[in-house]
Write a protein that holds these residues in place. Structure first.
Motif, mmCIF file in Angstrom:
data_model
loop_
_atom_site.group_PDB
_atom_site.id
_atom_site.type_symbol
_atom_site.label_atom_id
_atom_site.label_comp_id
_atom_site.label_asym_id
_atom_site.label_seq_id
_atom_site.Cartn_x
_atom_site.Cartn_y
_atom_site.Cartn_z
ATOM 1 N N TYR A 13 29.665 68.171 0.946
ATOM 2 C CA TYR A 13 29.379 67.204 1.772
ATOM 3 C C TYR A 13 29.587 66.095 2.690
ATOM 4 O O TYR A 13 28.927 65.700 2.967
ATOM 5 C CB TYR A 13 28.025 66.171 0.337
ATOM 6 C CG TYR A 13 28.951 65.601 -0.313
ATOM 7 C CD1 TYR A 13 29.867 64.138 0.350
ATOM 8 C CD2 TYR A 13 29.456 66.058 -1.494
ATOM 9 C CE1 TYR A 13 31.161 63.892 -0.972
ATOM 10 C CE2 TYR A 13 30.308 65.447 -2.806
ATOM 11 C CZ TYR A 13 31.180 64.464 -2.466
ATOM 12 O OH TYR A 13 32.266 63.873 -3.294
ATOM 13 N N LYS A 14 31.258 66.975 2.209
ATOM 14 C CA LYS A 14 32.673 65.583 3.452
ATOM 15 C C LYS A 14 32.103 66.261 4.572
ATOM 16 O O LYS A 14 33.119 66.742 5.843
ATOM 17 C CB LYS A 14 33.408 65.559 3.176
ATOM 18 C CG LYS A 14 33.278 64.541 1.628
ATOM 19 C CD LYS A 14 34.235 63.419 1.231
ATOM 20 C CE LYS A 14 34.424 62.301 0.577
ATOM 21 N NZ LYS A 14 35.550 62.010 0.070
ATOM 22 N N GLY A 15 31.997 68.052 4.936
ATOM 23 C CA GLY A 15 32.408 68.761 5.488
ATOM 24 C C GLY A 15 31.041 68.342 6.986
ATOM 25 O O GLY A 15 29.915 68.024 6.836
ATOM 26 N N LEU A 16 31.587 68.540 7.695
ATOM 27 C CA LEU A 16 30.620 68.431 9.165
ATOM 28 C C LEU A 16 29.749 69.014 9.252
ATOM 29 O O LEU A 16 27.873 68.815 9.091
ATOM 30 C CB LEU A 16 31.776 68.325 10.140
ATOM 31 C CG LEU A 16 31.010 67.598 11.506
ATOM 32 C CD1 LEU A 16 30.846 66.476 12.366
ATOM 33 C CD2 LEU A 16 32.289 67.971 12.683
ATOM 34 N N PHE A 17 29.758 70.570 9.167
ATOM 35 C CA PHE A 17 28.597 71.786 9.276
ATOM 36 C C PHE A 17 27.699 71.327 8.062
ATOM 37 O O PHE A 17 26.132 70.702 8.982
ATOM 38 C CB PHE A 17 29.023 72.449 9.054
ATOM 39 C CG PHE A 17 28.069 73.956 8.957
ATOM 40 C CD1 PHE A 17 27.843 74.436 9.816
ATOM 41 C CD2 PHE A 17 27.991 74.374 7.634
ATOM 42 C CE1 PHE A 17 26.519 75.214 10.360
ATOM 43 C CE2 PHE A 17 26.499 75.349 8.327
ATOM 44 C CZ PHE A 17 26.037 75.835 9.185
ATOM 45 N N PHE A 18 27.960 70.883 7.584
ATOM 46 C CA PHE A 18 26.880 70.323 6.422
ATOM 47 C C PHE A 18 26.140 69.307 6.760
ATOM 48 O O PHE A 18 24.424 68.574 6.371
ATOM 49 C CB PHE A 18 27.236 69.860 4.833
ATOM 50 C CG PHE A 18 26.478 69.594 3.696
ATOM 51 C CD1 PHE A 18 25.118 69.647 3.209
ATOM 52 C CD2 PHE A 18 26.651 67.829 3.174
ATOM 53 C CE1 PHE A 18 24.689 70.095 2.110
ATOM 54 C CE2 PHE A 18 26.037 67.576 2.261
ATOM 55 C CZ PHE A 18 24.818 68.206 1.672
ATOM 56 N N GLN A 19 27.139 67.754 7.042
ATOM 57 C CA GLN A 19 26.376 66.960 7.096
ATOM 58 C C GLN A 19 25.219 67.365 8.778
ATOM 59 O O GLN A 19 24.419 66.154 8.823
ATOM 60 C CB GLN A 19 27.355 65.634 8.116
ATOM 61 C CG GLN A 19 28.117 65.275 6.066
ATOM 62 C CD GLN A 19 29.444 64.449 6.460
ATOM 63 O OE1 GLN A 19 29.692 64.051 8.131
ATOM 64 N NE2 GLN A 19 30.746 63.773 6.043
ATOM 65 N N ILE A 20 25.408 67.746 9.270
ATOM 66 C CA ILE A 20 24.717 67.916 10.696
ATOM 67 C C ILE A 20 23.562 68.723 9.937
ATOM 68 O O ILE A 20 22.556 68.658 10.939
ATOM 69 C CB ILE A 20 25.510 69.048 11.456
ATOM 70 C CG1 ILE A 20 26.736 68.388 12.416
ATOM 71 C CG2 ILE A 20 24.698 69.480 13.141
ATOM 72 C CD1 ILE A 20 27.581 69.062 13.456
ATOM 73 N N MET A 21 23.809 69.156 8.953
ATOM 74 C CA MET A 21 22.746 70.484 8.595
ATOM 75 C C MET A 21 21.404 69.468 8.746
ATOM 76 O O MET A 21 20.460 69.594 8.174
ATOM 77 C CB MET A 21 22.381 71.527 8.344
ATOM 78 C CG MET A 21 23.266 72.815 8.576
ATOM 79 S SD MET A 21 22.891 73.679 9.983
ATOM 80 C CE MET A 21 21.138 74.256 9.328
ATOM 81 N N MET A 22 22.195 68.686 7.023
ATOM 82 C CA MET A 22 21.574 67.310 6.976
ATOM 83 C C MET A 22 20.253 66.195 7.530
ATOM 84 O O MET A 22 19.041 66.092 7.463
ATOM 85 C CB MET A 22 22.225 66.790 5.831
ATOM 86 C CG MET A 22 22.294 67.399 4.385
ATOM 87 S SD MET A 22 21.134 68.173 3.289
ATOM 88 C CE MET A 22 20.113 67.517 3.586
#
Length: 440
Positions: A13-22
């Motif tokens: 959840y700290k990854g940039l990809f996950f944050q962008i998707m959310m």
């Protein structure tokens, strides 16, 4: 001495990809449920893009100058640029042909029976601000800035690139202590610029949320339904073109396209959400350099590609023009489409830096053919923002593939380093692979 790289893992959840998707999911939800609030969030995306654009010119300058200084040979730099332009011309031609073929097979505009006389061009004029594509010598004259300062002040990429190349060539020719001091200074400046970029990148998720909320609020789901067949055709065309890029990557670089996509996945998703490719230029340049592409290649291919390697825009233009012909009942035979393709080979290259560039290119091409009503371009106003998401996504992948191909072509690609960067699952706040070197 052996070196091993130990991955620094962090919660997903700290990854940039996950944050962008959310952020995209939340943005769509807010835009659909609270459209008024979603429109008010527009400054979040716009502000972020302005922050990134603020550092693009100095970044391109230092990367290009340092790249040329490292090569130390003007002929080599010229050869890199020549190969890049040759690659751009070939690949964008493939993109134009694919867009045209898909439009002919899927017929996204058939059955619309639009009367061009019922369309107003006022909205198109407002978007384009009465801009026109430069012709002949005008295009080349526009590359020369009125002053060195104006090139950076207006953020005109080709002008900045020209100034950077001239400075780099002069630095190589001067040599000696002067060159050494300036190169050392530019190295330090580049570290500062990338640090600034790191600060800005912490706002990526917030900017993505605002951009998506605004897009869904302004255009709504009705646009998706009304132009569903057109969006489907664009999707098919983009996927077919990615197959072409996959073959190019495998044959000329020896690396799968999917690995390259995973390397820049954060930038792809962000550009899709915001419709902006400029906002991810610094991150792409940094990733490609760390992925084994020589700095000189990255510095020349990526900025030049932003003007000449518009793969997604090329697909869009050919697809949209055939769509407009179908929607207005204009029959385009094989000869007319060959002429259309020839015109697009020129108009698709002069769009960079022009307000409403896609509409300017569409209008200019329609006018050149004499068969497609210019007023029909107004039909693209509604779906253009969503079509722009497709354009930017393919453009980003195109820049990445082009850099790897030219780097390998010149023997300036560290393939082992590229594979290592692509395999890395750990990223820092800028989306870069994180490694800890252990010596023994």
């Amino acid at each position: 001495m052996n070196k091993t790289a130990a991955k620094v893992r962090q919660p997903f959840y700290k990854g940039l990809f996950f944050q962008i998707m959310m952020s995209i999911v939340l943005g769509i939800a807010v835009g659909y449920i609270w459209p008024t609030f979603g429109i008010a969030l527009k400054p979040l995306g716009d502000g972020f893009i302005k922050l990134i654009k603020m550092i693009i010119s100095p970044l391109v300058f230092v990367v290009v100058v340092l790249g040329i200084a490292k090569v130390g040979n003007v002929k080599t730099v010229g050869r890199i640029g020549g190969k890049a332009l040759l690659y751009f011309e070939i690949v964008t031609t493939f993109a134009l042909i694919i867009g045209m073929l898909v439009a002919n097979v899927m017929n996204p505009g058939s059955g619309m029976h639009v009367n061009p006389d019922s369309l107003s061009t006022d909205a198109v004029t407002k978007v384009t601000k009465n801009s026109e594509l430069p012709h002949g010598t005008e295009f080349f004259m526009n590359i020369i800035p009125d002053s060195v300062v104006s090139a950076f002040a207006t953020n005109t990429m080709l002008q900045v690139l020209l100034v950077s190349c001239l400075f780099g060539f002069a630095l190589v020719r001067v040599g000696g202590k002067t060159s050494e001091v300036l190169i050392n200074l530019l190295e330090h400046i580049s570290h500062v610029i990338f640090q600034i970029m790191g600060f800005i990148m912490k706002l990526t998720a917030i900017a993505t949320f605002g951009a998506m909320a605004f897009t869904v609020s302004q255009y709504g789901m009705q646009t998706l339904l009304a132009f569903g067949k057109l969006f489907l055709a664009m999707t098919v065309a983009c996927l077919l073109f990615l197959l072409v890029l996959a073959v190019i990557m495998r044959v000329f670089v020896g690396i799968g396209l999917w690995r390259a996509i995973m390397l820049v996945r954060e930038e792809i998703v962000f550009s899709f959400a915001t419709g902006s490719t400029e906002a991810v230029m610094p991150q792409i340049m940094r990733k490609l350099e760390r992925a084994g592409c020589d700095r000189s290649v990255v510095g020349l291919v990526v900025p030049t590609g932003y003007s000449f390697n518009l793969d997604g825009a090329s697909i869009y233009l050919s697809l949209a023009l055939v769509f407009l012909a179908q929607a207005t009942g204009v029959e385009l035979g094989i000869y007319e489409q060959i002429v259309l393709l020839a015109v697009l080979l020129l108009t698709s290259k002069g769009m960079a830096g022009i307000p409403g560039s896609a509409f300017v290119a569409l209008s200019a091409t329609a006018a050149s053919t004499g068969s497609i009503p210019i007023a029909a371009v107004a039909l693209m106003l509604a779906p253009d923002r969503i079509m722009g998401n497709f354009r930017t996504t393919v453009n980003i992948i195109g820049y990445t593939v082009a850099t790897f191909v030219v780097a390998r072509w010149e023997g300036l690609l560290n393939k082992e380093q590229a594979l290592l960067a692509m395999k890395s699952k750990a990223h820092d706040s800028s989306g870069m692979p994180v490694t800890v070197q252990a010596n023994d």
